[in-house]
Design an enzyme around this catalytic site. Structure first.
Site, short mmCIF file in Angstrom:
data_model
loop_
_atom_site.label_atom_id
_atom_site.label_comp_id
_atom_site.label_asym_id
_atom_site.label_seq_id
_atom_site.Cartn_x
_atom_site.Cartn_y
_atom_site.Cartn_z
N ALA A 44 3.58 -9.22 7.05
CA ALA A 44 3.04 -7.90 6.78
C ALA A 44 1.57 -8.02 6.39
CB ALA A 44 3.84 -7.24 5.65
N THR A 45 0.83 -6.96 6.64
CA THR A 45 -0.62 -7.09 6.47
C THR A 45 -1.19 -6.16 5.38
OG1 THR A 45 -0.85 -5.73 8.43
CG2 THR A 45 -1.02 -8.09 8.72
#
Length: 265
Positions: A44-45
């Site tokens: 996830a960013t």
């Protein structure tokens, strides 16, 4: 939130859900993941959070990547932790999501056992312990980091708290961002944030920062008007947390993209 009668922890029942599991059902405690050093896993960013007049807002893009592949275009990375706080996660997606879920259970468990809500810093300490518990996975490159934000139910103060991989926690002033797009989002937050922002302005700054991050970071997604995929945004005030309506986020994102001359086709 309705106050519960204080009963105290019954014998053998810890106020910490994690401690209770470790003592009575250790086989149920999430074990650090190992042996995946050569295996790509979804990550996830970008998450951003900023203070505004009366509260704090947190937003996350929707992309998860696995190596050079987009693993998901609709991942949600910002979650309510309890009534007065939210948590955003970045890093190894499976570990990050488990951490967010376990943290929410930890806070709910404490409230039921003790009959009162933890202070905001007390909640941050509980989350720090969960971050520290994943240290054995660090050598595998499987690290997940949270960003925590909320309003203290007693003092009414809004705070943003970040963590390092050893569980160290740090109170951030004004705004903060984590994830692969954070260097670009941080620049945007520095330019656009100002003291005493109204909620609408804070929403605009948060979405703008994510769009700027998506411009330069391949692992961060921008708003997708064709597929109607928008950032997930939560606000927290003394009245509690609330997910910002998707139509409102879409309107703000489209205004920003129109002003920038971005192609929305």
């Amino acid at each position: 939130m309705t106050s519960l009668p204080h009963t105290g922890a019954a014998p053998g029942l810890e106020a910490s859900f994690l401690a209770h599991l470790q003592q009575h059902q250790p086989q149920l405690v999430p074990a650090p993941v190992t042996g995946l050093a050569e295996t790509p896993v979804p990550h996830a960013t970008t998450i951003v959070a900023l203070l505004y007049q009366g509260g704090v807002i947190m937003a996350g893009d929707r992309r998860a990547t696995m190596g050079t592949t987009i693993a998901s275009s609709r991942m949600e990375k910002v979650f309510p932790a309890d009534t007065h706080s939210v948590v955003g996660v970045s890093g190894a997606a499976g570990i990050a999501l488990d951490m967010a879920r376990l943290f929410a259970v930890e806070l709910e468990h404490y409230e039921k056992i003790e009959g009162t809500e933890l202070s905001l810093l007390g909640k941050a300490n509980r989350l720090a312990a969960l971050v520290r518990a994943q240290l054995p996975a660090l050598s595998q490159g499987l690290v997940a980091l949270p960003l925590f934000a909320g309003v203290d139910a007693i003092t009414g103060a809004a705070r943003i708290i970040s963590f390092d991989i050893t569980g160290g926690r740090y109170q951030e002033h004004h705004h903060h961002t984590i994830g692969s797009g954070s260097p670009y989002a941080r620049g945007s937050l520095k330019k656009l944030w100002s003291p005493g922002l109204a909620e609408d302005d804070a929403l605009r700054v948060a979405v703008h920062a994510l769009i700027d991050a998506a411009d330069d970071d391949a692992a961060t997604s921008g708003p997708d008007s064709r597929r109607r995929i928008w950032p997930v945004v939560y606000t927290v005030t003394a009245d509690g947390n609330e997910r910002v309506d998707e139509a409102r986020v879409a309107s703000v994102a489209e205004q920003i993209m129109d002003q920038r001359g971005d192609d929305r086709s």
